[in-house]
Every structure is written in C-alpha cells, then in structure tokens.
Write a protein that holds these residues in place. Structure first.
Motif, PDB file in Angstrom:
ATOM      1  N   ILE A  14       0.833  -1.198   0.000  1.00 29.74           N
ATOM      2  CA  ILE A  14       0.000   0.000   0.000  1.00 29.74           C
ATOM      3  C   ILE A  14       0.870   1.251   0.000  1.00 29.74           C
ATOM      4  CG2 ILE A  14      -1.596   1.371   1.393  1.00 29.74           C
ATOM      5  CD1 ILE A  14      -2.976  -1.200   2.214  1.00 29.74           C
ATOM      6  N   ASN A  15       1.872   1.271   0.892  1.00 28.72           N
ATOM      7  CA  ASN A  15       2.739   2.442   0.970  1.00 28.72           C
ATOM      8  C   ASN A  15       3.531   2.639  -0.317  1.00 28.72           C
ATOM      9  OD1 ASN A  15       2.055   3.287   3.561  1.00 28.72           O
ATOM     10  ND2 ASN A  15       3.467   1.839   4.532  1.00 28.72           N
ATOM     11  N   CYS A  16       3.989   1.539  -0.889  1.00 27.81           N
ATOM     12  CA  CYS A  16       4.713   1.644  -2.165  1.00 27.81           C
ATOM     13  C   CYS A  16       3.788   2.166  -3.262  1.00 27.81           C
ATOM     14  CB  CYS A  16       5.272   0.290  -2.563  1.00 27.81           C
ATOM     15  SG  CYS A  16       6.705  -0.218  -1.575  1.00 27.81           S
ATOM     16  N   GLY A  17       2.538   1.698  -3.209  1.00 28.17           N
ATOM     17  CA  GLY A  17       1.571   2.165  -4.191  1.00 28.17           C
ATOM     18  C   GLY A  17       1.311   3.649  -4.064  1.00 28.17           C
ATOM     19  N   LEU A  18       1.217   4.141  -2.821  1.00 26.15           N
ATOM     20  CA  LEU A  18       1.000   5.566  -2.598  1.00 26.15           C
ATOM     21  C   LEU A  18       2.208   6.372  -3.072  1.00 26.15           C
ATOM     22  CD1 LEU A  18      -0.745   5.602   0.894  1.00 26.15           C
ATOM     23  CD2 LEU A  18      -1.712   6.455  -1.247  1.00 26.15           C
ATOM     24  N   LEU A  19       3.388   5.859  -2.734  1.00 25.73           N
ATOM     25  CA  LEU A  19       4.597   6.575  -3.158  1.00 25.73           C
ATOM     26  C   LEU A  19       4.720   6.585  -4.674  1.00 25.73           C
ATOM     27  CD1 LEU A  19       7.117   5.305  -0.464  1.00 25.73           C
ATOM     28  CD2 LEU A  19       6.152   7.611  -0.675  1.00 25.73           C
ATOM     29  N   PHE A  20       4.377   5.454  -5.287  1.00 23.39           N
ATOM     30  CA  PHE A  20       4.399   5.412  -6.749  1.00 23.39           C
ATOM     31  C   PHE A  20       3.370   6.377  -7.319  1.00 23.39           C
ATOM     32  CE2 PHE A  20       2.700   3.755 -10.747  1.00 23.39           C
ATOM     33  CZ  PHE A  20       3.852   3.760 -11.517  1.00 23.39           C
ATOM     34  N   GLY A  21       2.177   6.409  -6.661  1.00 21.13           N
ATOM     35  CA  GLY A  21       1.137   7.333  -7.108  1.00 21.13           C
ATOM     36  C   GLY A  21       1.577   8.765  -6.988  1.00 21.13           C
ATOM     37  N   GLN A  22       2.275   9.067  -5.876  1.00 21.00           N
ATOM     38  CA  GLN A  22       2.769  10.429  -5.708  1.00 21.00           C
ATOM     39  C   GLN A  22       3.771  10.758  -6.810  1.00 21.00           C
ATOM     40  OE1 GLN A  22       5.273  11.128  -2.305  1.00 21.00           O
ATOM     41  NE2 GLN A  22       4.910  13.320  -2.317  1.00 21.00           N
ATOM     42  N   GLY A  23       4.671   9.793  -7.075  1.00 15.28           N
ATOM     43  CA  GLY A  23       5.663  10.034  -8.114  1.00 15.28           C
ATOM     44  C   GLY A  23       5.048  10.202  -9.480  1.00 15.28           C
ATOM     45  N   SER A  24       3.923   9.547  -9.719  1.00 16.16           N
ATOM     46  CA  SER A  24       3.281   9.635 -11.024  1.00 16.16           C
ATOM     47  C   SER A  24       2.423  10.884 -11.168  1.00 16.16           C
ATOM     48  CB  SER A  24       2.425   8.387 -11.279  1.00 16.16           C
ATOM     49  OG  SER A  24       1.338   8.342 -10.365  1.00 16.16           O
ATOM     50  N   LEU A  25       2.265  11.649 -10.084  1.00 17.06           N
ATOM     51  CA  LEU A  25       1.447  12.864 -10.115  1.00 17.06           C
ATOM     52  C   LEU A  25       2.237  14.125  -9.773  1.00 17.06           C
ATOM     53  CD1 LEU A  25      -1.818  11.630  -8.306  1.00 17.06           C
ATOM     54  CD2 LEU A  25      -1.526  12.123 -10.733  1.00 17.06           C
ATOM     55  N   LYS A  26       3.325  13.981  -9.064  1.00 16.62           N
ATOM     56  CA  LYS A  26       4.048  15.150  -8.569  1.00 16.62           C
ATOM     57  C   LYS A  26       5.017  15.693  -9.615  1.00 16.62           C
ATOM     58  CE  LYS A  26       6.700  16.709  -4.533  1.00 16.62           C
ATOM     59  NZ  LYS A  26       7.307  16.314  -3.238  1.00 16.62           N
ATOM     60  N   ASN A  27       4.938  17.014  -9.813  1.00 18.73           N
ATOM     61  CA  ASN A  27       5.893  17.730 -10.678  1.00 18.73           C
ATOM     62  C   ASN A  27       6.021  17.104 -12.063  1.00 18.73           C
ATOM     63  OD1 ASN A  27       6.550  19.689  -8.732  1.00 18.73           O
ATOM     64  ND2 ASN A  27       8.032  18.317  -7.779  1.00 18.73           N
ATOM     65  N   LEU A  28       4.897  16.755 -12.648  1.00 20.09           N
ATOM     66  CA  LEU A  28       4.927  16.202 -13.997  1.00 20.09           C
ATOM     67  C   LEU A  28       5.385  17.265 -15.000  1.00 20.09           C
ATOM     68  CD1 LEU A  28       1.611  14.123 -14.095  1.00 20.09           C
ATOM     69  CD2 LEU A  28       3.936  13.325 -13.637  1.00 20.09           C
ATOM     70  N   PRO A  29       6.120  16.890 -16.027  1.00 17.40           N
ATOM     71  CA  PRO A  29       6.591  17.878 -17.017  1.00 17.40           C
ATOM     72  C   PRO A  29       5.446  18.687 -17.639  1.00 17.40           C
ATOM     73  CG  PRO A  29       7.708  15.786 -17.321  1.00 17.40           C
ATOM     74  CD  PRO A  29       6.626  15.535 -16.313  1.00 17.40           C
ATOM     75  N   ASP A 212      -2.654  16.869   1.415  1.00 18.76           N
ATOM     76  CA  ASP A 212      -4.010  16.759   0.861  1.00 18.76           C
ATOM     77  C   ASP A 212      -4.007  16.873  -0.653  1.00 18.76           C
ATOM     78  OD1 ASP A 212      -4.834  16.626   3.471  1.00 18.76           O
ATOM     79  OD2 ASP A 212      -5.896  18.546   3.485  1.00 18.76           O
ATOM     80  N   GLN A 213      -3.120  17.718  -1.157  1.00 11.52           N
ATOM     81  CA  GLN A 213      -3.127  18.015  -2.586  1.00 11.52           C
ATOM     82  C   GLN A 213      -2.840  16.780  -3.443  1.00 11.52           C
ATOM     83  OE1 GLN A 213      -1.838  19.872  -0.228  1.00 11.52           O
ATOM     84  NE2 GLN A 213      -2.853  21.860  -0.436  1.00 11.52           N
ATOM     85  N   PHE A 214      -2.097  15.813  -2.899  1.00  5.41           N
ATOM     86  CA  PHE A 214      -1.883  14.570  -3.636  1.00  5.41           C
ATOM     87  C   PHE A 214      -3.209  13.858  -3.871  1.00  5.41           C
ATOM     88  CE2 PHE A 214      -1.761   9.943  -2.962  1.00  5.41           C
ATOM     89  CZ  PHE A 214      -1.217   9.563  -4.168  1.00  5.41           C
ATOM     90  N   TYR A 215      -4.015  13.768  -2.816  1.00  2.00           N
ATOM     91  CA  TYR A 215      -5.287  13.054  -2.924  1.00  2.00           C
ATOM     92  C   TYR A 215      -6.281  13.807  -3.810  1.00  2.00           C
ATOM     93  CZ  TYR A 215      -3.309  10.274   0.819  1.00  2.00           C
ATOM     94  OH  TYR A 215      -2.485   9.460   1.543  1.00  2.00           O
ATOM     95  N   ASN A 247       2.656  25.874  -2.515  1.00  2.00           N
ATOM     96  CA  ASN A 247       3.604  24.991  -3.189  1.00  2.00           C
ATOM     97  C   ASN A 247       3.163  23.540  -3.166  1.00  2.00           C
ATOM     98  OD1 ASN A 247       6.166  26.184  -4.417  1.00  2.00           O
ATOM     99  ND2 ASN A 247       5.875  27.419  -2.563  1.00  2.00           N
ATOM    100  N   HIS A 248       2.378  23.164  -2.173  1.00  2.00           N
ATOM    101  CA  HIS A 248       1.784  21.823  -2.217  1.00  2.00           C
ATOM    102  C   HIS A 248       0.856  21.705  -3.427  1.00  2.00           C
ATOM    103  CE1 HIS A 248       3.529  20.221   1.327  1.00  2.00           C
ATOM    104  NE2 HIS A 248       2.831  20.918   2.207  1.00  2.00           N
ATOM    105  N   PHE A 249       0.090  22.766  -3.698  1.00  2.00           N
ATOM    106  CA  PHE A 249      -0.762  22.755  -4.896  1.00  2.00           C
ATOM    107  C   PHE A 249       0.088  22.731  -6.166  1.00  2.00           C
ATOM    108  CE2 PHE A 249      -4.341  24.276  -2.227  1.00  2.00           C
ATOM    109  CZ  PHE A 249      -5.337  23.432  -2.716  1.00  2.00           C
ATOM    110  N   LEU A 250       1.129  23.543  -6.192  1.00  2.00           N
ATOM    111  CA  LEU A 250       1.949  23.627  -7.401  1.00  2.00           C
ATOM    112  C   LEU A 250       2.739  22.348  -7.652  1.00  2.00           C
ATOM    113  CD1 LEU A 250       3.242  27.312  -7.133  1.00  2.00           C
ATOM    114  CD2 LEU A 250       1.280  26.430  -8.416  1.00  2.00           C
ATOM    115  N   ASP A 251       2.869  21.494  -6.626  1.00  2.00           N
ATOM    116  CA  ASP A 251       3.478  20.185  -6.834  1.00  2.00           C
ATOM    117  C   ASP A 251       2.610  19.295  -7.724  1.00  2.00           C
ATOM    118  OD1 ASP A 251       5.734  20.638  -5.297  1.00  2.00           O
ATOM    119  OD2 ASP A 251       4.919  19.702  -3.480  1.00  2.00           O
ATOM    120  N   TYR A 252       1.291  19.543  -7.672  1.00  2.00           N
ATOM    121  CA  TYR A 252       0.356  18.597  -8.302  1.00  2.00           C
ATOM    122  C   TYR A 252      -0.576  19.217  -9.343  1.00  2.00           C
ATOM    123  CZ  TYR A 252       1.843  15.483  -4.565  1.00  2.00           C
ATOM    124  OH  TYR A 252       2.597  14.698  -3.727  1.00  2.00           O
ATOM    125  N   PHE A 253      -0.479  20.531  -9.531  1.00  2.00           N
ATOM    126  CA  PHE A 253      -1.374  21.200 -10.476  1.00  2.00           C
ATOM    127  C   PHE A 253      -0.586  22.168 -11.348  1.00  2.00           C
ATOM    128  CE2 PHE A 253      -4.182  19.823  -7.108  1.00  2.00           C
ATOM    129  CZ  PHE A 253      -5.309  19.377  -7.789  1.00  2.00           C
TER     130      PHE A 253
END
Length: 533
Positions: A14-29, A212-215, A247-253
């Motif tokens: 579960i934790n790996c999945g969340l971390l992977f999810g964060q990586g797949s959403l955070k600071n995308l090009p 929160d912004q990740f979710y 900046n939490h928002f700007l990580d994901y939006f």
C-alpha cells in the motif's frame, strides 16, 4: 507469524503504491506546459442564471423583486438590487436565442469564453451547456467553453466521480471531443477550472505523510480517466494562502486562479502567487472582479442564503444581512487588470459574467451598465499588444455609489457586512470617479468642476453631489463629449444599496445592434425625472 508477515507485506505494498502514485502525479513535465497558444479572457458563468421561456431568474436576481413596492418582497424594500436588461426580451425566447444573446453580449464586453459553474445534483444544467455549443457552432461564434467543478460535497469520491463522469461523458459525446469550442491546451489537455473543488477527494485520516493536494490531484486524475481525457486543472485560491500550502498545490497542479481577493498594493496575495508560479514554471492566470455587493439575503453571520423570497420576507430585516467588499469604485478592477498585464498572464479570469446575486457581473444590467466592460476592452488591447478599440475618439466613464456610506438608509436599513479584510479605505468610494480615455489632453467638467486631463487613461475624482452627474470633455473650445447619468446620487436613501453604478459616453454605441430587439434599460431610482434623449 505468517499472518504478521502477510500484514506487513500488504502495508508495504500500500505504501509503495501511494509513493508510486505520488511520483506519477508530482511535478509532472506537463505542469510546465502552456495553457493556451494565445491570450484569452475567460469568464466564470453561472450556468443556470439565464432567462428564456419557462425559465425565470432565481429569486435573488429576479427583476420582479427589484421594486420596493408592489411585489411580495416589499417588506424588505425589494429583495433584489440588480435588474437584468435582457429579462423582458428573453421572457418568451428559446434557450438557443438566450445563449446566443449571452455570447454576443460577452464578446462585446471583451470575453472570449465561459467556464461553467458545474455542481453535483444539477443535471438540468447540461442542456444549457449543450445549447451554447450548438449555437456557437451553428452561428459561427468564436467562443470557448469548459467546466468549473464546484464544491462537490457529500457522498464518496468514487460516487461523485461516477456522477460527474456520466454527465461529462454525455456532453463530450454530443459535442464531440474534437469540437474547437472546447478550451484545450496546445498539447490537447482539457482545461478544467476548480472552485472549491477539493471536496471531490476522499482525504484519509492517515495520509501516509502525503499532503491533501496529492489526494485531490489523484481524484481529478481518476475523473479525467473516467471521461477518457487528460485534464489541466486550474485550482482556486479563495483565501489568504501560505507559501507552503501554495507549493503543495503547485506540486500537483499546472495553474492557479484567484477568486474575489481585492487588490492591495502592499499585501496582495497575487504577488506571492505569481512569483511562486514563475519560480515553479507554472501558469499564473490573472483574475479580476469589478464589485461585490450581494442581492442575496443571508442569515446573520453566515453564508446561508434565503433562496426563496417568501423565506427572506418571513425572516424579516432583523434576521438578515447582505455582504460586500470595498472595491474603490473602478480601482480594484483596474489594478487587477494592470497586475495581470504586468505578469503577462496567459489567461484573464473575469469574476463573473452573470452572478448578479453577488453583484460582480459584467452582463448587461442597469446599474453596472457598460463601464467595466469598456475598461476590460481597453486593458485587453494593451495585454495583447493591439490598438485600443477606442482609439480616435474620447471616452468618459463615471462610477459612483448612490449615496454616501455615512448616511443611514430609512426605512429598509438591512445590515451590509464586510466579509474579508478591508484593504481599501471607505473614503475611496466617497466620491464621483471619472475614467477618461483621450487621444490628446483636454478639460473635463463634472457638475461644474473643471480639471485638466492628460492623453490616454486618466482617473479623476470629484465631490459627491446630490442629483444626476453631468460630464463633458472640452478641447480647443469644442465639446467632444457631453452626457448626464440617468441615475442620481441621493441624500435620502430608502434602502441599503452598495452596488457600484457606472455610465459612460459609450452607452448608445456599446448596446447598439447588440441583439435583434434588444433595448438597454436605465436605473432611475433616485432620478425619476430622467427622460431619454
């Protein structure tokens, strides 16, 4: 022992999945890619606030309740303090005729598209959105559209996504995903606005160290997948926000837009937001609003609105209030536009096209008239590096309140309560303000007072004086402009009313040939002797 190992492995997955999810959403090009290939003015449109046959305006902007007497809202001195010009024309119009009028009027005001206020539990609104697409295509109207997903409360994330996706999928199917009227990024993402859009997401009690912004971002990615789209979501800022939260928002939006936060040269939140967007290579979109004074009657100390006029009357003056923001006549609108130009924003967001109940509308209405639209057109030309639409002629716009705030209305003195930090002094609205656009220097006369005015845009203030306002521009002993406002200033207000009144030398030109059968109306509340020239 085996059970403990399996439990540990499950938690690890579960934790790996969340971390992977964060990586797949955070600071995308893609968050650093442009939102548009050209600068656009996009207005927030209250989808359901539109007049056509069988569909009246909601009570808090229904012209039937504008008069202080002769209707059910008389005990309140009139529920509404806005009067929409198109109400009588559209009373027997079809939906297609109504949306055509809205688009043509918006274009006249300098607007290039609408982001539709879009909520759960409002499936009937979809036919209105589809009508906009249908008419824009049929009439070859160059206009853009998208959704503004707004306060999706209640239920669970999965159920809310399911409800939104069902409706959005239908609209996309009918209009076509490749319809050129959709507001899309150059790389094909559908631009989606959020207004208090965070509640779409289920935020777990144990967030696994993630913000929160990740979710929230994950929820909108799931919605995008449910409609087989890629979204470029513009999150909203409707309060003072810290740099950390931003900046939490700007990580994901990829982009931010601001709601009705008034301009303050020293502490304007937009300055920090724009700087961080630039540093993070995100899109800063400028927002402007012209006024904020509600016709809504609210329960004291809340935003709990009396939706039905009968309920407001039953509550009585002692249990209701209206809310406002001091905007300094045209000051707030001008400064927000100037800030957006300074930042070279990719989009300008107009708050709003037609939210008459909150009093920040640009759509034709007898108090705001065309004054703010003229300013938007003028500043838009600067922003886009184009010639002024008013080049070659003189323009003068008057802004004022109908009475001094020092006066106590009688007998309908409903409390008017500021709901945000006051950034402008009350004195900024205790005047007659005149904005001029001149080709060369001239003299400006207002109620007998004369001031010299420079070329270009000038802002001058004059003392408030009871009666209508007389304005003229004189150059080389020749009068180039002369008009008298239909509305006047009073020393005996009968009801609380803080909406900004504007009128200009462009009134007749602005509304001429706007739509077949359309005739502009006039506010003459404190100038009943007015006769149209």
């Amino acid at each position: 022992m085996m059970k403990l190992c399996l439990t540990f492995l499950f938690c690890l997955l579960i934790n790996c999945g969340l971390l992977f999810g964060q990586g797949s959403l955070k600071n995308l090009p893609e968050y650093s890619l442009p939102l548009t290939n050209k600068k656009l003015v996009i207005a927030h449109c209250m989808t359901n606030i539109i007049r056509f046959k069988g569909h009246p305006f909601e009570d808090s902007c229904n012209p039937d309740y504008y008069s202080p007497k002769g209707n059910v809202s008389a005990p309140l001195g009139g529920l509404t303090q806005v009067k929409v010009m198109a109400d009588s024309l559209m009373a027997n119009a079809s939906l297609d005729e109504a949306v055509e009028f809205e688009m043509r009027a918006a274009i006249r005001s300098g607007i290039d598209g609408f982001q539709f206020y879009y909520t759960l539990g409002s499936p009937d609104w979809d036919k209105i959105i589809l009508a906009y697409f249908r008419v824009a295509e049929k009439q070859h109207i160059n206009f853009k559209f998208t959704f503004c997903i707004s306060h999706p409360g209640g239920s669970t994330e999965s159920l809310k996504i399911e409800q939104f996706a069902k409706r959005i999928n239908y609209i996309l199917k009918v209009t076509g995903k490749d319809n050129p009227h959709w507001l899309r990024t150059p790389d094909g993402r559908l631009v989606i606005y959020l207004w208090d859009g965070e509640p779409l997401a289920d935020i777990p009690a144990d967030k696994k160290g993630l913000p929160d912004q990740f979710y929230i971002a994950r929820a909108y990615k799931r919605l995008a997948e449910a409609v087989n789209e890629r979204f470029a979501c513009i999150f909203t800022i409707n309060k003072e926000i810290s740099k950390t939260e931003l900046n939490h928002f700007l990580d994901y939006f990829p982009a931010a837009w601001m709601w009705t936060l008034p301009y303050d040269n020293k502490n304007y939140t937009g300055q920090m937001v724009a700087a961080e967007c630039k540093r993070r290579q995100r899109n800063f979109t400028a927002s402007v609003f012209n006024d904020f004074y509600t016709s809504k009657l609210l329960k004291k100390g809340t935003w709990d609105m009396y939706h039905r006029v009968e309920d407001a009357v039953k509550a009585g003056i002692g249990k209701v209030e209206r809310k406002y923001i001091t905007t300094g006549l045209s000051y707030n609108f001008r400064k927000l536009l100037e800030f957006g130009i300074q930042q070279d924003a990719s989009l300008i967001n107009v708050i709003t096209w037609n939210d008459y109940p909150e009093g920040h509308h640009l759509a034709p209405e007898i108090n705001h008239n065309e004054g703010f639209s003229i300013l938007l057109n003028y500043y838009k030309s600067i922003w886009k590096g184009q010639s002024s639409p008013y080049a070659g002629r003189d323009v003068a716009i008057v802004f004022f309140k109908k009475y001094s705030r020092q006066l106590q209305p009688f007998p309908f003195n409903i409390p008017v309560v500021p709901f945000q930090k006051e950034t402008l002094p009350i004195a900024s609205e205790e005047a007659i303000e005149v904005v001029t656009l001149l080709g060369s220097p001239a003299s400006l006369r207002v109620n007998g007072n004369i001031k010299s005015v420079k070329q270009g845009l000038s802002v001058l203030k004059f003392p408030m004086k009871a009666g209508s306002v007389n304005v003229s521009i004189v150059r080389n002993n020749k009068t180039t402009i002369e008009f008298t406002t239909p509305e006047g200033i009073t020393t005996k207000p009968y009801r609380a009313d803080r909406i900004t009144y504007s009128f200009s030398s462009e009134f007749e030109n602005f509304y001429k040939n706007l739509y077949p059968g359309f005739k502009p109306g006039y506010s003459i509340e404190y100038n009943p002797q007015f006769k149209k020239l």
